[in-house]
Design a protein around this motif. Structure first.
Motif, PDB file in Angstrom:
ATOM      1  N   HIS A   2       0.850  -1.190   0.000  1.00  0.00           N
ATOM      2  CA  HIS A   2       0.000   0.000   0.000  1.00  0.00           C
ATOM      3  C   HIS A   2       0.885   1.238   0.000  1.00  0.00           C
ATOM      4  CE1 HIS A   2      -3.301   2.660   1.219  1.00  0.00           C
ATOM      5  NE2 HIS A   2      -4.130   1.641   1.043  1.00  0.00           N
ATOM      6  N   LYS A   3       0.344   2.351  -0.456  1.00  0.00           N
ATOM      7  CA  LYS A   3       1.143   3.585  -0.480  1.00  0.00           C
ATOM      8  C   LYS A   3       1.232   4.252   0.894  1.00  0.00           C
ATOM      9  CE  LYS A   3      -2.399   6.810  -2.160  1.00  0.00           C
ATOM     10  NZ  LYS A   3      -2.696   7.775  -3.220  1.00  0.00           N
ATOM     11  N   HIS A   4       0.415   3.803   1.848  1.00  0.00           N
ATOM     12  CA  HIS A   4       0.439   4.384   3.199  1.00  0.00           C
ATOM     13  C   HIS A   4       0.811   3.329   4.232  1.00  0.00           C
ATOM     14  CE1 HIS A   4      -1.432   8.074   1.794  1.00  0.00           C
ATOM     15  NE2 HIS A   4      -2.381   7.366   1.213  1.00  0.00           N
ATOM     16  N   LYS A   5       1.450   3.788   5.316  1.00  0.00           N
ATOM     17  CA  LYS A   5       1.759   2.910   6.447  1.00  0.00           C
ATOM     18  C   LYS A   5       0.749   3.096   7.576  1.00  0.00           C
ATOM     19  CE  LYS A   5       6.741   2.409   5.960  1.00  0.00           C
ATOM     20  NZ  LYS A   5       7.201   3.307   4.927  1.00  0.00           N
TER      21      LYS A   5
ATOM     22  N   CYS B  89       5.447  -0.407   1.603  1.00  0.00           N
ATOM     23  CA  CYS B  89       5.199   0.797   0.815  1.00  0.00           C
ATOM     24  C   CYS B  89       6.208   0.855  -0.335  1.00  0.00           C
ATOM     25  CB  CYS B  89       5.298   2.040   1.693  1.00  0.00           C
ATOM     26  SG  CYS B  89       3.944   2.168   2.882  1.00  0.00           S
ATOM     27  N   GLU B  90       6.175   1.935  -1.070  1.00  0.00           N
ATOM     28  CA  GLU B  90       7.003   2.046  -2.271  1.00  0.00           C
ATOM     29  C   GLU B  90       8.490   1.872  -1.985  1.00  0.00           C
ATOM     30  OE1 GLU B  90       7.619   4.963  -6.142  1.00  0.00           O
ATOM     31  OE2 GLU B  90       6.353   5.637  -4.502  1.00  0.00           O
ATOM     32  N   SER B  91       8.992   2.458  -0.917  1.00  0.00           N
ATOM     33  CA  SER B  91      10.434   2.344  -0.631  1.00  0.00           C
ATOM     34  C   SER B  91      10.828   0.897  -0.337  1.00  0.00           C
ATOM     35  CB  SER B  91      10.846   3.269   0.516  1.00  0.00           C
ATOM     36  OG  SER B  91      10.183   2.920   1.706  1.00  0.00           O
ATOM     37  N   GLU B  92      10.004   0.184   0.427  1.00  0.00           N
ATOM     38  CA  GLU B  92      10.299  -1.223   0.724  1.00  0.00           C
ATOM     39  C   GLU B  92      10.166  -2.080  -0.538  1.00  0.00           C
ATOM     40  OE1 GLU B  92       9.317   0.914   4.292  1.00  0.00           O
ATOM     41  OE2 GLU B  92       7.875   0.446   2.694  1.00  0.00           O
TER      42      GLU B  92
END
Length: 149
Positions: free
Chosen positions: A75-78, A94-97
């Motif tokens: 998902h884009k949010h944590k 999220c995107e970085s992971e």
């Protein structure tokens, strides 16, 4: 490729999670919901959390007697959105992971292509640990806890 069995229940049988990974020797299971099309700017929606809850329940009903799975949402949010109920121990990618995971997987593939690496169980095991592809390392490296407040 990383030592787990994989299944796409929603795609294959029309119910269950988007993805499921199983390391049966370690009794470790990931139930994965991918929310790449989410439009929420307010965190993980109540609807998305409801779908994850349904997937966890599907797993329990389908794989009776197995260890409880680890819930992972891409998902884009944590953080949880308004009125969304937390799921115990759920993790978020999220995107970085996800980008880190892609790079690590590419590096693993390159390493396996060097010499006789692909023919050695010891080398493969070492490479999986080096690139954080054991179940525990995967969770710690490529996912984060959900932020509930």
């Amino acid at each position: 490729m990383i030592g787990s069995k994989a299944q796409r229940p929603e795609n294959e049988i029309g119910e269950g999670p988007d993805n499921m990974w199983a390391w049966q020797q370690q009794s470790t299971y990931f139930v994965i919901e991918a929310k790449s099309g989410t439009t929420s700017n307010q965190g993980i929606s109540r609807s998305d959390m409801g779908q994850m809850d349904q997937s966890i329940r599907w797993f329990a009903d389908t794989y009776i007697g197995q260890a409880a799975p680890i819930a992972i949402m891409i998902h884009k949010h944590k953080n949880l959105g308004e009125r969304a109920s937390p799921i115990p121990d759920m993790r978020v990618m999220c995107e970085s992971e996800l980008n880190s995971l892609k790079v690590a997987f590419q590096e693993l593939c390159k390493s396996l292509g060097n010499g006789e690496a692909i023919n050695s169980l010891d080398t493969i095991s070492s490479l999986l640990r080096t690139h954080n592809f054991t179940p525990n390392q995967f969770i710690k490296t490529y996912t984060k806890p959900v932020i509930t407040s």
